[in-house]
Design a protein around this motif. Structure first.
Motif, PDB file in Angstrom:
ATOM      1  N   TRP A  36       0.853  -1.189   0.000  1.00  0.00           N
ATOM      2  CA  TRP A  36       0.000   0.000   0.000  1.00  0.00           C
ATOM      3  C   TRP A  36       0.886   1.236   0.000  1.00  0.00           C
ATOM      4  CZ3 TRP A  36      -5.180   0.170  -0.620  1.00  0.00           C
ATOM      5  CH2 TRP A  36      -5.896  -1.010  -0.423  1.00  0.00           C
ATOM      6  N   PHE A  37       0.496   2.217  -0.801  1.00  0.00           N
ATOM      7  CA  PHE A  37       1.167   3.493  -0.875  1.00  0.00           C
ATOM      8  C   PHE A  37       0.104   4.587  -0.740  1.00  0.00           C
ATOM      9  CE2 PHE A  37       5.356   2.155  -2.465  1.00  0.00           C
ATOM     10  CZ  PHE A  37       5.080   0.827  -2.755  1.00  0.00           C
ATOM     11  N   ARG A  38       0.531   5.797  -0.454  1.00  0.00           N
ATOM     12  CA  ARG A  38      -0.432   6.887  -0.395  1.00  0.00           C
ATOM     13  C   ARG A  38       0.188   8.169  -0.926  1.00  0.00           C
ATOM     14  NH1 ARG A  38      -0.819   7.606   6.227  1.00  0.00           N
ATOM     15  NH2 ARG A  38       1.261   8.532   6.533  1.00  0.00           N
ATOM     16  N   GLN A  39      -0.686   9.033  -1.404  1.00  0.00           N
ATOM     17  CA  GLN A  39      -0.235  10.314  -1.924  1.00  0.00           C
ATOM     18  C   GLN A  39      -1.198  11.399  -1.491  1.00  0.00           C
ATOM     19  OE1 GLN A  39       0.376  10.463  -6.189  1.00  0.00           O
ATOM     20  NE2 GLN A  39       1.754  12.189  -5.975  1.00  0.00           N
ATOM     21  N   ALA A  40      -0.693  12.335  -0.710  1.00  0.00           N
ATOM     22  CA  ALA A  40      -1.465  13.488  -0.276  1.00  0.00           C
ATOM     23  C   ALA A  40      -1.261  14.629  -1.271  1.00  0.00           C
ATOM     24  CB  ALA A  40      -1.032  13.907   1.120  1.00  0.00           C
ATOM     25  N   ARG A  45       4.212  10.298  -3.770  1.00  0.00           N
ATOM     26  CA  ARG A  45       3.653   9.035  -3.295  1.00  0.00           C
ATOM     27  C   ARG A  45       4.634   8.404  -2.318  1.00  0.00           C
ATOM     28  NH1 ARG A  45       0.945   5.193  -7.736  1.00  0.00           N
ATOM     29  NH2 ARG A  45       0.023   7.255  -8.124  1.00  0.00           N
ATOM     30  N   GLU A  46       4.121   7.880  -1.210  1.00  0.00           N
ATOM     31  CA  GLU A  46       4.993   7.295  -0.196  1.00  0.00           C
ATOM     32  C   GLU A  46       4.524   5.900   0.185  1.00  0.00           C
ATOM     33  OE1 GLU A  46       4.928   9.605   3.391  1.00  0.00           O
ATOM     34  OE2 GLU A  46       2.826   9.185   3.815  1.00  0.00           O
ATOM     35  N   PHE A  47       5.484   5.102   0.594  1.00  0.00           N
ATOM     36  CA  PHE A  47       5.224   3.738   1.030  1.00  0.00           C
ATOM     37  C   PHE A  47       4.488   3.732   2.365  1.00  0.00           C
ATOM     38  CE2 PHE A  47       5.870  -0.656   1.833  1.00  0.00           C
ATOM     39  CZ  PHE A  47       6.295  -0.775   3.150  1.00  0.00           C
ATOM     40  N   VAL A  48       3.532   2.829   2.500  1.00  0.00           N
ATOM     41  CA  VAL A  48       2.793   2.675   3.746  1.00  0.00           C
ATOM     42  C   VAL A  48       3.047   1.313   4.379  1.00  0.00           C
ATOM     43  CG1 VAL A  48       0.506   2.590   4.815  1.00  0.00           C
ATOM     44  CG2 VAL A  48       0.972   4.252   2.995  1.00  0.00           C
ATOM     45  N   ALA A  49       2.806   0.239   3.622  1.00  0.00           N
ATOM     46  CA  ALA A  49       2.956  -1.113   4.167  1.00  0.00           C
ATOM     47  C   ALA A  49       3.070  -2.106   3.018  1.00  0.00           C
ATOM     48  CB  ALA A  49       1.768  -1.475   5.060  1.00  0.00           C
ATOM     49  N   ALA A  50       3.637  -3.272   3.317  1.00  0.00           N
ATOM     50  CA  ALA A  50       3.772  -4.322   2.312  1.00  0.00           C
ATOM     51  C   ALA A  50       3.695  -5.682   2.975  1.00  0.00           C
ATOM     52  CB  ALA A  50       5.078  -4.178   1.539  1.00  0.00           C
ATOM     53  N   ILE A  51       3.325  -6.673   2.178  1.00  0.00           N
ATOM     54  CA  ILE A  51       3.220  -8.044   2.668  1.00  0.00           C
ATOM     55  C   ILE A  51       3.737  -8.975   1.581  1.00  0.00           C
ATOM     56  CG2 ILE A  51       0.827  -8.324   1.852  1.00  0.00           C
ATOM     57  CD1 ILE A  51       0.311  -9.901   4.481  1.00  0.00           C
ATOM     58  N   ASP A  52       4.476 -10.021   1.987  1.00  0.00           N
ATOM     59  CA  ASP A  52       5.000 -10.937   0.984  1.00  0.00           C
ATOM     60  C   ASP A  52       3.913 -11.892   0.515  1.00  0.00           C
ATOM     61  OD1 ASP A  52       6.816 -13.441   2.996  1.00  0.00           O
ATOM     62  OD2 ASP A  52       4.726 -12.800   3.025  1.00  0.00           O
ATOM     63  N   TRP A  53       4.278 -12.775  -0.431  1.00  0.00           N
ATOM     64  CA  TRP A  53       3.254 -13.610  -1.049  1.00  0.00           C
ATOM     65  C   TRP A  53       2.606 -14.552  -0.042  1.00  0.00           C
ATOM     66  CZ3 TRP A  53       3.256 -18.912  -1.117  1.00  0.00           C
ATOM     67  CH2 TRP A  53       4.440 -19.532  -0.678  1.00  0.00           C
ATOM     68  N   ALA A  92      -5.168  11.068   2.309  1.00  0.00           N
ATOM     69  CA  ALA A  92      -4.443  10.849   1.049  1.00  0.00           C
ATOM     70  C   ALA A  92      -5.264   9.925   0.161  1.00  0.00           C
ATOM     71  CB  ALA A  92      -3.080  10.221   1.322  1.00  0.00           C
ATOM     72  N   VAL A  93      -4.806   9.783  -1.074  1.00  0.00           N
ATOM     73  CA  VAL A  93      -5.301   8.712  -1.928  1.00  0.00           C
ATOM     74  C   VAL A  93      -4.417   7.504  -1.673  1.00  0.00           C
ATOM     75  CG1 VAL A  93      -5.731   7.929  -4.280  1.00  0.00           C
ATOM     76  CG2 VAL A  93      -6.137  10.328  -3.664  1.00  0.00           C
ATOM     77  N   TYR A  94      -5.022   6.385  -1.369  1.00  0.00           N
ATOM     78  CA  TYR A  94      -4.290   5.163  -1.073  1.00  0.00           C
ATOM     79  C   TYR A  94      -4.337   4.227  -2.282  1.00  0.00           C
ATOM     80  CZ  TYR A  94      -3.758   6.418   3.815  1.00  0.00           C
ATOM     81  OH  TYR A  94      -3.384   7.061   4.981  1.00  0.00           O
ATOM     82  N   TYR A  95      -3.160   3.727  -2.646  1.00  0.00           N
ATOM     83  CA  TYR A  95      -3.024   2.841  -3.792  1.00  0.00           C
ATOM     84  C   TYR A  95      -2.464   1.500  -3.349  1.00  0.00           C
ATOM     85  CZ  TYR A  95      -3.128   7.226  -6.457  1.00  0.00           C
ATOM     86  OH  TYR A  95      -3.473   8.448  -6.995  1.00  0.00           O
ATOM     87  N   TRP A 109      -0.419  -1.485 -10.528  1.00  0.00           N
ATOM     88  CA  TRP A 109      -1.045  -0.529  -9.617  1.00  0.00           C
ATOM     89  C   TRP A 109      -2.559  -0.543  -9.774  1.00  0.00           C
ATOM     90  CZ3 TRP A 109       1.521   2.501  -6.064  1.00  0.00           C
ATOM     91  CH2 TRP A 109       2.910   2.547  -6.178  1.00  0.00           C
ATOM     92  N   GLY A 110      -3.225  -0.159  -8.679  1.00  0.00           N
ATOM     93  CA  GLY A 110      -4.659   0.081  -8.742  1.00  0.00           C
ATOM     94  C   GLY A 110      -4.926   1.558  -9.004  1.00  0.00           C
ATOM     95  N   GLN A 111      -6.210   1.929  -9.026  1.00  0.00           N
ATOM     96  CA  GLN A 111      -6.615   3.295  -9.336  1.00  0.00           C
ATOM     97  C   GLN A 111      -6.650   4.197  -8.108  1.00  0.00           C
ATOM     98  OE1 GLN A 111      -7.172   4.385 -12.619  1.00  0.00           O
ATOM     99  NE2 GLN A 111      -6.177   2.399 -12.879  1.00  0.00           N
ATOM    100  N   GLY A 112      -6.630   3.613  -6.915  1.00  0.00           N
ATOM    101  CA  GLY A 112      -6.607   4.406  -5.698  1.00  0.00           C
ATOM    102  C   GLY A 112      -7.979   4.586  -5.066  1.00  0.00           C
TER     103      GLY A 112
END
Length: 119
Positions: A36-40, A45-53, A92-95, A109-112
């Motif tokens: 997940w990323f977000r952009q205010a 755009r900045e990193f928020v969180a990630a998860i492996d497979w 922010a918009v979260y992607y 990427w998704g659309q947010g």
């Protein structure tokens, strides 16, 4: 065209919670890492969180540690971002984004989805 679909955004008061969902194409992305990323407005755009497979490893930005939780439910082809104790700085918009590994998240990427926190 690969599509990631985010949902769950909205308008909340400071201190409240939201859960974002990112649905990815069935089968194709089962072995992908998702983040997940977000952009205010006015910000990069900045990193928020990630998860492996596997869901066994998770990563967070310092600004959200202890408040946000990323998880995945493979049976539903979905990655969640549970956001608690929201504050105005989380607006922010979260992607969501995916990649073959955590280090390469960003290939898709998704659309947010918009998250707005009023103080």
């Amino acid at each position: 065209q690969v599509m990631l679909a985010e949902s769950g955004g909205g308008l909340v008061q400071a201190g409240e919670s939201l859960r974002l969902s990112c649905v990815y194409p069935e089968h194709s992305f089962e072995s992908y890492a998702v983040g997940w990323f977000r952009q205010a407005p006015g910000n990069e755009r900045e990193f928020v969180a990630a998860i492996d497979w596997s869901g066994g490893s998770t990563y967070y930005a310092d600004s959200v540690k202890g408040r946000f939780t990323i998880s995945r439910e493979s049976a539903k082809n979905t990655v969640f971002l549970q956001m608690n104790s929201l504050n105005a700085e989380d607006t922010a918009v979260y992607y969501c984004a995916a990649g073959h590994a955590v280090a390469t998240i960003g290939s898709y990427w998704g659309q947010g989805t918009q998250v707005t926190v009023s103080s």
